[in-house]
Design an enzyme around this catalytic site. Structure first.
Site, PDB file in Angstrom:
ATOM      1  CE  LYS A  55      -4.413   0.281   2.338  1.00 33.08           C
ATOM      2  NZ  LYS A  55      -5.023   0.327   3.663  1.00 33.08           N
TER       3      LYS A  55
HETATM    4  C1  E4P Z   1      -8.458   0.863   3.741  1.00 32.18           C
HETATM    5  O1  E4P Z   1      -7.581   0.160   3.274  1.00 32.18           O
HETATM    6  C2  E4P Z   1      -8.324   1.598   5.006  1.00 32.18           C
HETATM    7  O2  E4P Z   1      -7.643   0.788   5.936  1.00 32.18           O
HETATM    8  C3  E4P Z   1      -9.636   1.908   5.654  1.00 32.18           C
HETATM    9  O3  E4P Z   1     -10.732   1.502   4.876  1.00 32.18           O
HETATM   10  C4  E4P Z   1      -9.753   3.275   6.242  1.00 32.18           C
HETATM   11  O4  E4P Z   1     -11.014   3.419   6.805  1.00 32.18           O
HETATM   12  P1  E4P Z   1     -11.397   4.546   7.890  1.00 32.18           P
HETATM   13  O5  E4P Z   1     -11.738   5.775   7.152  1.00 32.18           O
HETATM   14  O6  E4P Z   1     -12.589   3.974   8.591  1.00 32.18           O
HETATM   15  O7  E4P Z   1     -10.193   4.702   8.779  1.00 32.18           O
END
Ligand code: E4P
Length: 212
Positions: A81
């Site tokens: 990522k």
């Molecule tokens: C995605 O890969 C992220 O980890 C995640 O969906 C972030 O979500 P949030 O906005 O609830 O922190």
């Protein structure tokens, strides 16, 4: 649509592994688990046989590439990522060239998704809940990205992230997003319906009254 879980809690991942196609994590989720980054990722790869997103923590592309290469050695299913910044997309291009799959994260506009696809991203993660939080409709962004990727036959998949409720999941599937990653509470809520509970209770009661 593929279903991923968005957590670093291995007990939750184990519980729902039978319906999961992959897992996403981020530094916040790993921090909440209270465990070491590599230990968590390694354990997750032993539970789910699908893409497991592990996020780099450097900001400069060269460092991201180095970190990405190291993380990808943990397991063949680990995908890297990187944030949607100039350096992140540069790193995406380099890692992709080396055959390492990349998830470009923190996507908040269709143009960011377009650039990520042009850099060979394996998946992009539009954060729909965080857009909703600031009064923009996150699902509109998913529609835009799906449309643009179709127009140019990009292979990059749309991974809907920052999901807050089951309505998000259903809408993502109707739009035709490839993947939706959900926190544990959203996955739990997808199984439930009050009529299922009431119907089951009645069947159980009546089954006890059946003549033997
Ligand atoms: C995605 O890969 C992220 O980890 C995640 O969906 C972030 O979500 P949030 O906005 O609830 O922190």
């Amino acid at each position: 649509m593929k279903l991923f879980i968005d957590t670093a809690e291995v007990d939750d991942i184990r519980k729902y592994a039978f319906i999961l196609d992959g897992v996403t994590t981020n530094p916040t989720l790993i921090m909440k688990s209270g465990r070491k980054f590599e230990d968590v990722i390694r354990e997750i790869t032993s539970i789910v046989d699908g893409p497991i997103s592990a996020e780099v923590t450097s900001l400069a592309s060269e460092e991201m590439v180095k970190q990405g290469i190291e993380l990808s050695k943990i397991h063949r299913n680990v995908i890297i990522k990187v944030p949607c910044t100039v350096d992140g997309l540069k790193a995406c291009r380099e890692l992709t060239k080396k055959g390492i799959k990349v998830n470009v994260t923190l996507i908040f506009s269709a143009n960011q998704a377009l650039l990520a696809a042009k850099c060979g991203a394996f998946v992009v993660s539009p954060f729909i809940g965080r857009l909703d939080d600031i009064g923009q409709t996150g699902l509109d962004l998913v529609e835009e990205i799906v449309e643009i990727y179709k127009n140019y036959s990009f292979k990059t998949q749309v991974l809907v992230a920052s999901v807050r409720n089951p309505i998000h999941v259903k809408a993502a599937a109707r739009i035709g997003a490839h993947i939706c990653t959900c926190p544990t509470n959203v996955i739990e809520s997808m199984f439930r319906h009050s009529l299922t509970d009431a119907g089951l209770q009645k069947f159980m009661e009546d089954s006890k009254k059946v003549k033997k």
